[in-house]
Design a protein around this motif. Structure first.
Motif, PDB file in Angstrom:
ATOM      1  N   SER A   1      69.472 -32.474  84.939  1.00 53.31           N
ATOM      2  CA  SER A   1      70.785 -33.056  84.649  1.00 53.31           C
ATOM      3  C   SER A   1      71.791 -31.913  84.514  1.00 53.31           C
ATOM      4  O   SER A   1      71.393 -30.754  84.302  1.00 53.31           O
ATOM      5  CB  SER A   1      70.731 -33.853  83.349  1.00 53.31           C
ATOM      6  OG  SER A   1      70.535 -32.988  82.236  1.00 53.31           O
ATOM      7  N   PRO A   2      73.073 -32.167  84.653  1.00 48.83           N
ATOM      8  CA  PRO A   2      74.055 -31.079  84.494  1.00 48.83           C
ATOM      9  C   PRO A   2      73.907 -30.344  83.166  1.00 48.83           C
ATOM     10  O   PRO A   2      73.965 -29.103  83.120  1.00 48.83           O
ATOM     11  CB  PRO A   2      75.397 -31.814  84.583  1.00 48.83           C
ATOM     12  CG  PRO A   2      75.111 -33.021  85.435  1.00 48.83           C
ATOM     13  CD  PRO A   2      73.714 -33.441  85.047  1.00 48.83           C
ATOM     14  N   GLU A   3      73.689 -31.094  82.093  1.00 44.71           N
ATOM     15  CA  GLU A   3      73.524 -30.466  80.777  1.00 44.71           C
ATOM     16  C   GLU A   3      72.222 -29.679  80.709  1.00 44.71           C
ATOM     17  O   GLU A   3      72.160 -28.597  80.107  1.00 44.71           O
ATOM     18  CB  GLU A   3      73.547 -31.524  79.673  1.00 44.71           C
ATOM     19  CG  GLU A   3      74.827 -32.334  79.578  1.00 44.71           C
ATOM     20  CD  GLU A   3      74.895 -33.485  80.577  1.00 44.71           C
ATOM     21  OE1 GLU A   3      75.958 -34.131  80.646  1.00 44.71           O
ATOM     22  OE2 GLU A   3      73.884 -33.724  81.278  1.00 44.71           O
ATOM     23  N   GLY A   4      71.169 -30.223  81.339  1.00 48.85           N
ATOM     24  CA  GLY A   4      69.880 -29.547  81.339  1.00 48.85           C
ATOM     25  C   GLY A   4      69.907 -28.246  82.116  1.00 48.85           C
ATOM     26  O   GLY A   4      69.323 -27.240  81.694  1.00 48.85           O
ATOM     27  N   LEU A   5      70.594 -28.243  83.247  1.00 46.16           N
ATOM     28  CA  LEU A   5      70.695 -27.023  84.052  1.00 46.16           C
ATOM     29  C   LEU A   5      71.411 -25.919  83.287  1.00 46.16           C
ATOM     30  O   LEU A   5      71.000 -24.753  83.322  1.00 46.16           O
ATOM     31  CB  LEU A   5      71.421 -27.316  85.363  1.00 46.16           C
ATOM     32  CG  LEU A   5      70.618 -28.100  86.407  1.00 46.16           C
ATOM     33  CD1 LEU A   5      71.531 -28.575  87.534  1.00 46.16           C
ATOM     34  CD2 LEU A   5      69.487 -27.243  86.972  1.00 46.16           C
ATOM     35  N   LYS A   6      72.480 -26.289  82.577  1.00 49.71           N
ATOM     36  CA  LYS A   6      73.190 -25.293  81.777  1.00 49.71           C
ATOM     37  C   LYS A   6      72.307 -24.780  80.644  1.00 49.71           C
ATOM     38  O   LYS A   6      72.287 -23.574  80.350  1.00 49.71           O
ATOM     39  CB  LYS A   6      74.476 -25.872  81.196  1.00 49.71           C
ATOM     40  CG  LYS A   6      75.282 -24.827  80.402  1.00 49.71           C
ATOM     41  CD  LYS A   6      76.510 -25.398  79.754  1.00 49.71           C
ATOM     42  CE  LYS A   6      77.286 -24.281  79.039  1.00 49.71           C
ATOM     43  NZ  LYS A   6      76.450 -23.524  78.073  1.00 49.71           N
ATOM     44  N   ALA A   7      71.564 -25.688  80.016  1.00 46.92           N
ATOM     45  CA  ALA A   7      70.687 -25.285  78.917  1.00 46.92           C
ATOM     46  C   ALA A   7      69.609 -24.328  79.416  1.00 46.92           C
ATOM     47  O   ALA A   7      69.284 -23.336  78.745  1.00 46.92           O
ATOM     48  CB  ALA A   7      70.057 -26.519  78.277  1.00 46.92           C
ATOM     49  N   MET A   8      69.069 -24.591  80.604  1.00 47.44           N
ATOM     50  CA  MET A   8      68.057 -23.686  81.153  1.00 47.44           C
ATOM     51  C   MET A   8      68.669 -22.325  81.472  1.00 47.44           C
ATOM     52  O   MET A   8      68.027 -21.283  81.252  1.00 47.44           O
ATOM     53  CB  MET A   8      67.424 -24.288  82.411  1.00 47.44           C
ATOM     54  CG  MET A   8      66.478 -25.434  82.142  1.00 47.44           C
ATOM     55  SD  MET A   8      65.405 -25.831  83.549  1.00 47.44           S
ATOM     56  CE  MET A   8      66.604 -26.335  84.786  1.00 47.44           C
TER      57      MET A   8
END
Length: 438
Positions: free
Chosen positions: A336-343
């Motif tokens: 997800s967009p938020e998940g990609l940033k978190a990674m």
């Protein structure tokens, strides 16, 4: 354990029992020797029951245990000797930071749904959920001609590579190699492509004989080097010229910060000679959650024209029931967009650790390699034995590293230092190393 006891009866009636397990004693003056006499001595010998199934002789070719269990054994031995030692582990590449909440929320939501009638699911597709396969293709292989049907979701890249029989141990067990050759430290029928500072950590392909399979990892574990576009173009051409298949391990691609390709499938013609494995382990902290994938392009064919993907699909469906649906929900959270940033934030944290380690060794005068595009620092100890250096750092600084020779003969004289660790541990390890080598 069931034991079979074999009864042995001596065929004579009298037996001389010898004093102190030596010869019978006698006296030159004619006194009686110290001898005991016994009636019919019987000995019971107990043997374990054995089946009639022969052991796979190929497993006997394996020289020793896996590298990291040996490191764990030595670490345990130190703690046994010094129970109060505060050991910092920068050895095995295991992540340490918490999984981002946006990802664990997705995992928890799927787990909770399993307790409802509408949310429950049993066996899934062995190849992975359609939605996740599509998300992987769109996120990492957009515009490369890869679609969801080329993606096989798995329980991690290590498992997929072993299914492909590309690991040395797997190949030995399957009988695809000759005996281990101690003088050159390799198994027969396997060619080692030496990568060193002298060749820029990319093999001289003009000196490499043809093989069916070429295993290549970039960014590399353990050296931390990432192959350039020109180098991968050479590798693809080499595979095409020889009719070989490349198994490309891209588990650390998200750590690349320069223009090095993140996938070999970016190289023209690669889909005809390469497949690629990848994983969420080092991006999202999924070393325990277990989730990865393998890309097998439709264009990749055996010599008879049969698609490699069809046979890999057969292997997957025969030996695997699919990745956990809960883990796959986590994978969707990652993409997800938020998940990609978190990674990206997690990767950035480990890259900052890498810089601390590099600065430490460089300040001590060591030649340091890798690190820029990977979470590993490859440190050279000229003239040193890798296991001896490992032991010195463990015993004197209580820091676990990984001996370079454990990765193959080309790693002798190096140690690998992992950047996976809590920040305070990285800083403390740096302090100890400076004290040791100042």
């Amino acid at each position: 354990m069931v034991l079979v006891c074999l009864l042995l009866v001596f065929p004579f009636s009298w037996f001389l029992l010898v004093g102190s397990f030596g010869y019978p004693t006698s006296s030159p003056l004619g006194t009686a020797p110290r001898v005991s006499v016994a009636r019919r001595v019987t000995l019971l010998t107990c043997l374990p029951y054995t089946t009639k199934v022969s052991r796979n002789a190929n497993i006997a070719k394996l020289q020793a245990g896996y590298l990291f269990p040996e490191i764990a054994r030595r670490r345990a031995a130190l703690l046994l000797k010094h129970p109060d030692a505060k050991i910092i582990s920068l050895g095995i590449g295991d992540t340490t930071e918490p999984i981002p909440e946006v990802i664990t929320n997705a995992i928890a939501e799927r787990a909770r749904a399993l307790s409802t009638v509408d949310g429950y699911s049993g066996y899934g597709a062995e190849q992975g959920e359609k939605k996740l396969r599509a998300a992987i293709a769109a996120t990492y292989y957009q515009d490369l001609g890869i679609d969801e049907t080329d993606i096989f979701v798995s329980d991690g890249a290590k498992c997929d590579i072993s299914r492909l029989q590309a690991y040395v141990d797997s190949s030995v067990i399957m009988g695809q190699t000759d005996l281990y050759q101690q003088d050159v430290q390799k198994c027969g029928n396997i060619e080692y492509m030496r990568c060193s500072p002298e060749n820029g950590f990319f093999p001289d392909l003009s000196k490499v004989p043809r093989t069916d399979i070429i295993f290549f990892c970039s960014p590399n574990n353990p050296t931390g080097a990432a192959a350039s576009r020109d180098q991968l173009t050479q590798l693809v051409k080499f595979a095409k010229d020889n009719g070989s298949i490349i198994v490309y391990d891209s588990a650390y691609a998200m750590y690349i910060s320069d223009d090095s390709p993140k996938s070999i499938l970016e190289i023209p013609g690669a889909k005809e000679v390469a497949l690629e494995t990848a994983s969420f382990s080092k991006y999202a902290g999924f070393t325990g959650v277990r989730l990865g994938w393998t890309v097998v392009p439709k264009e990749l064919l055996f010599s008879d024209g049969h698609p490699v993907a069809k046979d890999f699909n057969r292997i997957v469906c025969t030996s695997f029931n699919g990745a956990s649906t809960i883990s796959q929900a986590g994978g969707l959270g990652c993409l997800s967009p938020e998940g990609l940033k978190a990674m990206q934030d997690v990767v950035g944290f480990y890259k900052e650790n890498t810089k601390i380690i590099v600065d430490t060794f460089e300040s001590l005068g060591f030649n340091v390699y890798g690190a820029k595009n990977a979470p590993y620092v490859w440190v050279h100890f000229p003239g040193g034995n890798s296991w001896d250096v490992f032991a010195e750092i463990l015993e004197k600084a209580n820091v676990v590293t990984t001996p370079g020779s454990g990765f193959g003969p080309g790693g002798e004289g190096f140690v690998r230092v992992s950047a996976f660790g809590h920040r305070e541990n990285i800083i403390e390890a740096a302090r100890r190393l400076k004290q040791l080598y100042k």
